[in-house]
Design a protein around this motif. Structure first.
Motif, PDB file in Angstrom:
ATOM      1  N   LEU A  12      -5.513  -6.342  39.267  1.00 33.28           N
ATOM      2  CA  LEU A  12      -5.564  -4.892  39.474  1.00 33.28           C
ATOM      3  C   LEU A  12      -4.353  -4.447  40.284  1.00 33.28           C
ATOM      4  N   VAL A  13      -3.627  -3.460  39.764  1.00 30.86           N
ATOM      5  CA  VAL A  13      -2.608  -2.781  40.562  1.00 30.86           C
ATOM      6  C   VAL A  13      -3.194  -1.425  40.928  1.00 30.86           C
ATOM      7  N   PHE A  56      -4.527  -0.768  35.958  1.00 25.00           N
ATOM      8  CA  PHE A  56      -3.562  -0.117  36.848  1.00 25.00           C
ATOM      9  C   PHE A  56      -4.150   1.234  37.227  1.00 25.00           C
ATOM     10  N   VAL A  57      -4.484   1.402  38.503  1.00 27.04           N
ATOM     11  CA  VAL A  57      -5.089   2.652  38.970  1.00 27.04           C
ATOM     12  C   VAL A  57      -4.044   3.400  39.797  1.00 27.04           C
ATOM     13  N   ILE A  86       5.653   3.107  27.907  1.00 29.18           N
ATOM     14  CA  ILE A  86       5.463   1.794  28.540  1.00 29.18           C
ATOM     15  C   ILE A  86       4.407   0.975  27.810  1.00 29.18           C
ATOM     16  N   GLY A  87       3.413   1.638  27.235  1.00 26.89           N
ATOM     17  CA  GLY A  87       2.420   0.890  26.464  1.00 26.89           C
ATOM     18  C   GLY A  87       1.083   0.700  27.151  1.00 26.89           C
ATOM     19  N   PHE A  88       0.847   1.423  28.276  1.00 23.99           N
ATOM     20  CA  PHE A  88      -0.481   1.366  28.896  1.00 23.99           C
ATOM     21  C   PHE A  88      -1.500   2.085  28.012  1.00 23.99           C
ATOM     22  N   TRP A 125      -6.823   5.777  35.542  1.00 25.38           N
ATOM     23  CA  TRP A 125      -7.113   4.358  35.322  1.00 25.38           C
ATOM     24  C   TRP A 125      -6.501   3.949  33.975  1.00 25.38           C
ATOM     25  N   PHE A 126      -5.432   3.143  34.064  1.00 24.86           N
ATOM     26  CA  PHE A 126      -4.768   2.615  32.867  1.00 24.86           C
ATOM     27  C   PHE A 126      -5.141   1.146  32.707  1.00 24.86           C
ATOM     28  N   SER A 127      -4.960   0.642  31.500  1.00 30.04           N
ATOM     29  CA  SER A 127      -5.212  -0.784  31.285  1.00 30.04           C
ATOM     30  C   SER A 127      -4.120  -1.351  30.383  1.00 30.04           C
TER      31      SER A 127
END
Ligand SMILES: C[S@@+](CC[C@H](N)C(=O)[O-])C[C@H]1O[C@@H](n2cnc3c(N)ncnc32)[C@H](O)[C@@H]1O
Length: 307
Positions: A12-13, A56-57, A86-88, A125-127
Motif C-alpha cells: 500500500l502506498v 495507492f491511496v 500511468i495505468g492505475f 483509492w487507485f489500484s
C-alpha cells in the motif's frame, strides 16, 4: 528513495503530497500548471513498486483559481492522468469530511460571502490491477440504533420507490457491523465520518512544543491511514508514504503491526516525527512512529521491521 525500492514489493502506498495551493505552505507547493507533470514522475515509480494486488491511496485537496471565485480542476486532471497515462485503476473515490478546514479564500467566503466553506478533501483509492486486496470486514462500524431496532423488528421483503428490492436477509446485524461509506467517518454512528486534523494536544504536538521543534502544519488525522491500512493490508504487509511529513502513516502502520517506509525532504519534520514512536501503543495508533531509526534514509523492504 522510490527509485531504490524493488518492483512489486509494496502492498500500500498511502500519501498526501503538497497540494497545488494558491496560498503556499511553508514546505512549498508546486504551481497548478506544473503539478501533473511533477506528480507523474513519482506516480510511475509508485505503480512499479506496488504488488499486483496493491493499492495507492492519494489524499489531495482542491484549490481556487487565482483572482476569481472559481475552482481549479487540477486534481481531476491528475486523476485522469493517473489512470490514462500511468495505468492505475480507480478502485473508488472516497472523501474526507474535515470540519476543521478554514473558511478560505476569505475574499470569497467571509468577506464577499459568495462561496460557502469547503470542508471535503478527496481520497482517491487507485489500484495496480482491477482486483486489489481489500476486506471491508476489517473496517466495520458499530450499528446505528435504527439498524439494531430494524433488526429486532425484522426486515420485510419490500421494493423501494426507487425499484430497489429489499430482502429479509438484507444486512443482518449478525454480519458483525455496518459497512462504512466512502465518506470517511469516525466511530460516530452517523452517515459521515468527521475527522478534524487540528489536534492541539496530542503526544506529537506536546513533544514538539517541549523540544522547540516545528509542528508539521498539514498533518492528516490518524484515522485516515488507520482506515485504509486496515481495509487494504494484512499484518506484516509493507506500507509506504513518500511524502510523510510528521509520519502519521508510519506510526499508524507500526501500531497495526505492518512494516512501513517513509521519507520527506524536510529533515526537521522527520526529526520531530520520532516523537510519535516514543509513546505507548495507543499513542502509536493515535499519532504515529518508529522508535529506533532516523527517517531520512530509506528503509528498504528486506530491512523493514515493525519493532
Ligand atoms: C501534506 S504534507 C504530508 C503530511 C503528512 N501526511 C502528515 O500527516 O504529517 C506533504 C509533505 O511532503 C513533503 N515534500 C514536498 N516535496 C517532497 C518531495 N519531493 N519528496 C518528499 N517529500 C516532499 C513536504 O515537506 C511535506 O512534509
Amino acid at each position: 528513495m522510490l527509485a531504490r525500492i524493488p518492483d512489486g514489493s509494496v502492498n500500500l502506498v498511502l500519501t498526501s503530497p503538497p497540494y497545488a495551493l494558491h496560498f503556499k505552505k511553508e514546505y512549498g507547493n508546486v504551481d497548478k500548471d506544473d503539478y501533473i507533470a511533477w506528480f507523474l514522475t513519482f506516480a510511475r515509480d509508485i505503480l512499479r513498486v506496488l504488488a499486483d494486488d496493491g493499492s495507492f491511496v492519494l489524499n489531495i485537496g482542491g484549490s481556487y483559481n487565482k483572482g476569481t471565485p472559481t475552482r481549479s480542476i487540477y486534481h481531476y486532471k491528475l486523476l485522469v492522468a493517473l489512470v490514462e497515462e500511468i495505468g492505475f485503476h480507480l478502485a473508488q473515490e472516497c472523501f474526507w469530511y474535515n470540519p476543521a478546514k478554514m473558511p478560505m479564500p476569505a475574499e470569497w467566503v467571509t468577506v464577499r460571502r459568495i462561496r460557502v466553506r469547503d470542508s471535503v478533501e478527496f481520497v482517491w483509492w487507485f489500484s495496480k490491477t482491477p482486483w486489489p486486496k481489500a476486506n471491508n470486514r476489517a473496517v466495520l462500524r458499530s450499528y446505528s440504533k435504527d439498524m439494531i431496532r430494524l433488526n429486532e423488528r425484522g426486515i420485510r421483503t419490500t421494493t423501494r420507490p426507487s425499484g430497489h428490492a429489499i430482502r429479509a436477509s438484507f444486512d443482518q446485524v449478525s454480519a458483525g457491523g455496518s459497512i462504512p461509506s466512502n465518506v470517511l467517518e469516525d466511530d460516530v454512528p452517523t452517515d459521515m465520518l468527521k475527522m478534524g486534523n487540528n489536534a492541539a494536544n496530542d503526544h506529537y504536538t506536546q513533544r514538539c512544543k517541549e523540544a522547540g521543534l516545528k509542528i508539521h502544519p498539514a498533518r492528516f488525522p490518524a484515522i485516515l491511514p488507520d482506515f485504509f491500512i486496515k481495509l487494504l493490508t494484512e499484518t506484516s504487509d509493507l506500507v509506504l508514504d513518500p511524502f510523510a511529513g510528521s509520519n502519521t502513516t508510519g506510526a499508524v502502520a507500526e501500531g497495526l503491526h505492518r512494516h512501513w517506509l517513509a521519507c520527506d525532504t524536510d529533515e526537521t519534520y522527520l526529526a520531530a516525527s520520532t516523537f510519535r514512536f516514543t509513546g505507548s501503543e495507543v499513542q502509536l495508533s493515535d499519532d504515529a512512529i518508529r522508535r529506533d531509526a532516523p527517517l531520512q534514509t530509506a528503509q528498504l523492504p528486506d530491512r523493514a521491521t515493525t519493532r
